[in-house]
Design an enzyme around this catalytic site. Structure first.
Site, PDB file in Angstrom:
ATOM      1  N   ARG A  34      11.352  -0.717  11.096  1.00 34.23           N
ATOM      2  CA  ARG A  34      10.287  -0.334  12.026  1.00 34.23           C
ATOM      3  C   ARG A  34      10.215  -1.309  13.201  1.00 34.23           C
ATOM      4  O   ARG A  34      10.417  -2.503  13.036  1.00 34.23           O
ATOM      5  CB  ARG A  34       8.937  -0.345  11.289  1.00 34.23           C
TER       6      ARG A  34
ATOM      7  N   ARG B 138      -9.748   0.719   8.858  1.00 35.70           N
ATOM      8  CA  ARG B 138      -9.209  -0.605   9.183  1.00 35.70           C
ATOM      9  C   ARG B 138     -10.210  -1.496   9.868  1.00 35.70           C
ATOM     10  O   ARG B 138      -9.894  -2.623  10.230  1.00 35.70           O
ATOM     11  CB  ARG B 138      -8.023  -0.425  10.098  1.00 35.70           C
TER      12      ARG B 138
ATOM     13  N   LYS C  20       0.839  -1.218   0.000  1.00 36.77           N
ATOM     14  CA  LYS C  20       0.000   0.000   0.000  1.00 36.77           C
ATOM     15  C   LYS C  20       0.871   1.263   0.000  1.00 36.77           C
ATOM     16  O   LYS C  20       0.688   2.162  -0.810  1.00 36.77           O
ATOM     17  CB  LYS C  20      -0.905   0.037   1.254  1.00 36.77           C
TER      18      LYS C  20
ATOM     19  N   ARG D 244      11.841  -4.991   4.943  1.00 40.65           N
ATOM     20  CA  ARG D 244      11.609  -3.576   4.627  1.00 40.65           C
ATOM     21  C   ARG D 244      12.567  -2.673   5.412  1.00 40.65           C
ATOM     22  O   ARG D 244      12.862  -2.894   6.576  1.00 40.65           O
ATOM     23  CB  ARG D 244      10.174  -3.185   4.989  1.00 40.65           C
TER      24      ARG D 244
HETATM   25  P1  AP5 Z   1       4.867  -1.564   1.846  1.00 40.53           P
HETATM   26  O1  AP5 Z   1       4.455  -0.785   0.656  1.00 40.53           O
HETATM   27  O2  AP5 Z   1       5.632  -0.852   2.910  1.00 40.53           O
HETATM   28  O3  AP5 Z   1       3.592  -2.337   2.439  1.00 40.53           O
HETATM   29  P2  AP5 Z   1       2.322  -1.800   3.209  1.00 40.53           P
HETATM   30  O4  AP5 Z   1       1.123  -2.497   2.648  1.00 40.53           O
HETATM   31  O5  AP5 Z   1       2.290  -0.303   3.223  1.00 40.53           O
HETATM   32  O6  AP5 Z   1       2.641  -2.413   4.632  1.00 40.53           O
HETATM   33  P3  AP5 Z   1       2.613  -1.807   6.093  1.00 40.53           P
HETATM   34  O7  AP5 Z   1       3.324  -2.793   6.951  1.00 40.53           O
HETATM   35  O8  AP5 Z   1       3.103  -0.392   6.152  1.00 40.53           O
HETATM   36  O9  AP5 Z   1       1.104  -1.829   6.376  1.00 40.53           O
HETATM   37  P4  AP5 Z   1       0.441  -1.824   7.697  1.00 40.53           P
HETATM   38  O10 AP5 Z   1      -0.953  -1.577   7.253  1.00 40.53           O
HETATM   39  O11 AP5 Z   1       0.610  -2.979   8.576  1.00 40.53           O
HETATM   40  O12 AP5 Z   1       1.215  -0.642   8.510  1.00 40.53           O
HETATM   41  P5  AP5 Z   1       0.744   0.803   8.966  1.00 40.53           P
HETATM   42  O13 AP5 Z   1       1.930   1.647   9.034  1.00 40.53           O
HETATM   43  O14 AP5 Z   1      -0.437   1.250   8.196  1.00 40.53           O
HETATM   44  O15 AP5 Z   1       5.699  -2.828   1.335  1.00 40.53           O
HETATM   45  C1  AP5 Z   1       6.300  -3.718   2.270  1.00 40.53           C
HETATM   46  C2  AP5 Z   1       7.692  -4.159   1.739  1.00 40.53           C
HETATM   47  O16 AP5 Z   1       7.491  -4.932   0.561  1.00 40.53           O
HETATM   48  C3  AP5 Z   1       8.619  -2.982   1.354  1.00 40.53           C
HETATM   49  O17 AP5 Z   1       9.917  -3.291   1.747  1.00 40.53           O
HETATM   50  C4  AP5 Z   1       8.503  -2.905  -0.175  1.00 40.53           C
HETATM   51  O18 AP5 Z   1       9.716  -2.448  -0.780  1.00 40.53           O
HETATM   52  C5  AP5 Z   1       8.225  -4.367  -0.552  1.00 40.53           C
HETATM   53  N1  AP5 Z   1       7.329  -4.490  -1.716  1.00 40.53           N
HETATM   54  C6  AP5 Z   1       6.200  -3.788  -1.981  1.00 40.53           C
HETATM   55  N2  AP5 Z   1       5.630  -4.183  -3.138  1.00 40.53           N
HETATM   56  C7  AP5 Z   1       6.436  -5.186  -3.605  1.00 40.53           C
HETATM   57  C8  AP5 Z   1       6.380  -6.022  -4.788  1.00 40.53           C
HETATM   58  N3  AP5 Z   1       5.401  -5.896  -5.700  1.00 40.53           N
HETATM   59  N4  AP5 Z   1       7.359  -6.940  -4.953  1.00 40.53           N
HETATM   60  C9  AP5 Z   1       8.388  -7.073  -4.014  1.00 40.53           C
HETATM   61  N5  AP5 Z   1       8.488  -6.309  -2.898  1.00 40.53           N
HETATM   62  C10 AP5 Z   1       7.524  -5.387  -2.701  1.00 40.53           C
HETATM   63  O19 AP5 Z   1       0.208   0.484  10.442  1.00 40.53           O
HETATM   64  C11 AP5 Z   1       1.071   0.143  11.474  1.00 40.53           C
HETATM   65  C12 AP5 Z   1       0.270   0.046  12.785  1.00 40.53           C
HETATM   66  O20 AP5 Z   1      -0.319   1.324  13.072  1.00 40.53           O
HETATM   67  C13 AP5 Z   1      -0.898  -0.932  12.777  1.00 40.53           C
HETATM   68  O21 AP5 Z   1      -0.486  -2.247  13.074  1.00 40.53           O
HETATM   69  C14 AP5 Z   1      -1.801  -0.318  13.847  1.00 40.53           C
HETATM   70  O22 AP5 Z   1      -1.344  -0.638  15.141  1.00 40.53           O
HETATM   71  C15 AP5 Z   1      -1.612   1.176  13.644  1.00 40.53           C
HETATM   72  N6  AP5 Z   1      -2.606   1.750  12.722  1.00 40.53           N
HETATM   73  C16 AP5 Z   1      -2.368   2.294  11.501  1.00 40.53           C
HETATM   74  N7  AP5 Z   1      -3.507   2.716  10.956  1.00 40.53           N
HETATM   75  C17 AP5 Z   1      -4.490   2.443  11.844  1.00 40.53           C
HETATM   76  C18 AP5 Z   1      -5.900   2.612  11.843  1.00 40.53           C
HETATM   77  N8  AP5 Z   1      -6.544   3.144  10.798  1.00 40.53           N
HETATM   78  N9  AP5 Z   1      -6.585   2.208  12.930  1.00 40.53           N
HETATM   79  C19 AP5 Z   1      -5.977   1.665  13.998  1.00 40.53           C
HETATM   80  N10 AP5 Z   1      -4.647   1.447  14.054  1.00 40.53           N
HETATM   81  C20 AP5 Z   1      -3.912   1.834  12.981  1.00 40.53           C
END
Ligand code: AP5
Length: 218
Positions: A158, A91, A16, A125
């Site tokens: 992270r 979410r 994402k 990552r």
């Molecule tokens: P990346 O693009 O970073 O993946 P992502 O889907 O953004 O993954 P996240 O881990 O950031 O998502 P998340 O939803 O768990 O975290 P968030 O920060 O929102 O890609 C991942 C890796 O793969 C990278 O190294 C990239 O280079 C590689 N990659 C990408 N595409 C590729 C491909 N096609 N081929 C090969 N490699 C590839 O949330 C973190 C925490 O915050 C949550 O757990 C929660 O506690 C809290 N939080 C956030 N939002 C909320 C909410 N709305 N409500 C409540 N809690 C929340």
């Protein structure tokens, strides 16, 4: 000028953030990552950030009211006037209802990915401390190890990207976030994309889908 209010759905590690950053460049709308907003609040040690930290480090969702407060503040900023890409919000169903009260979403893209790939993607990552650019030690490495190609900032892993927490985050996604696919499908605004190619190949799919949906020229 077209108005684009997008939501990117998908499990942790589905890409994402990576795709949102590419869309920002081409379509000139900001990425709003609630994960980034929460990490910024933690870094500043705000009261809200301190409350959020314990949920994030255990793979749980941060309480809805905390995230909603951050989101509302962000959406009120001037750069959101022509739209935005929500990355990581909503979410759960209650967040989706909250969002509906604030704004109308035009289009939702659900990224589908083979679960076997997620742990390798997330644990490999690396993120730039300075500009937030995302790398992967195998799939998208920086030219110089540990240093960002774009701004020479230091890359870090992270805190919630360790395998044990990643497994909990995936379980949270399954229970709380996955029902949103059906929620948006019923509204007729959801499209699915399978993440089965490289980052660039995936971006071609995203870009074509958006151009088709919003009737924009290549
Ligand atoms: P990346 O693009 O970073 O993946 P992502 O889907 O953004 O993954 P996240 O881990 O950031 O998502 P998340 O939803 O768990 O975290 P968030 O920060 O929102 O890609 C991942 C890796 O793969 C990278 O190294 C990239 O280079 C590689 N990659 C990408 N595409 C590729 C491909 N096609 N081929 C090969 N490699 C590839 O949330 C973190 C925490 O915050 C949550 O757990 C929660 O506690 C809290 N939080 C956030 N939002 C909320 C909410 N709305 N409500 C409540 N809690 C929340």
């Amino acid at each position: 000028m077209v108005n684009m209010k997008l939501v990117l759905l998908g499990p942790p590690g589905s890409g994402k953030g990576t795709q949102a950053k590419l869309i920002v460049k081409d379509f000139n709308i900001p990425q709003i990552s609630t994960g980034d907003l929460l990490r910024a609040a933690i870094k500043k040690s705000t009261e809200l950030g301190l409350k959020a930290k314990k949920f994030m480090n255990t793979g749980k969702l941060v309480p809805d009211d905390i995230v909603l407060q951050l989101l509302k503040e962000r959406l009120n900023q001037d750069d959101c006037i022509r739209g935005f890409i929500l990355d990581g919000y909503p979410r759960n169903l209650s967040q989706a209802q909250d969002l509906k009260m604030i704004t109308n979403i035009d289009f939702v893209i659900n990224i589908e990915v083979n679960y076997g790939l997620l742990i390798e993607r997330i644990t490999g990552r690396r993120t730039c401390k300075q500009c937030g650019a995302i790398y992967h030690i195998k799939y998208s490495p920086s030219k110089k190890e540990g240093i960002c190609d774009k701004c020479s900032g230091r890359l870090f892993q992270r805190e919630d990207d360790v395998e044990e927490t990643v497994k909990k985050r995936i379980a949270t996604y399954e229970h709380e976030t996955k029902p949103l696919i059906e929620f948006y499908q019923q509204q007729g605004i959801l499209e699915r994309l399978t993440s089965d190619g490289t980052i660039d190949e995936m971006y071609q799919k995203f870009s074509s889908l958006l151009r088709m949906k919003f009737q924009l020229q290549e």
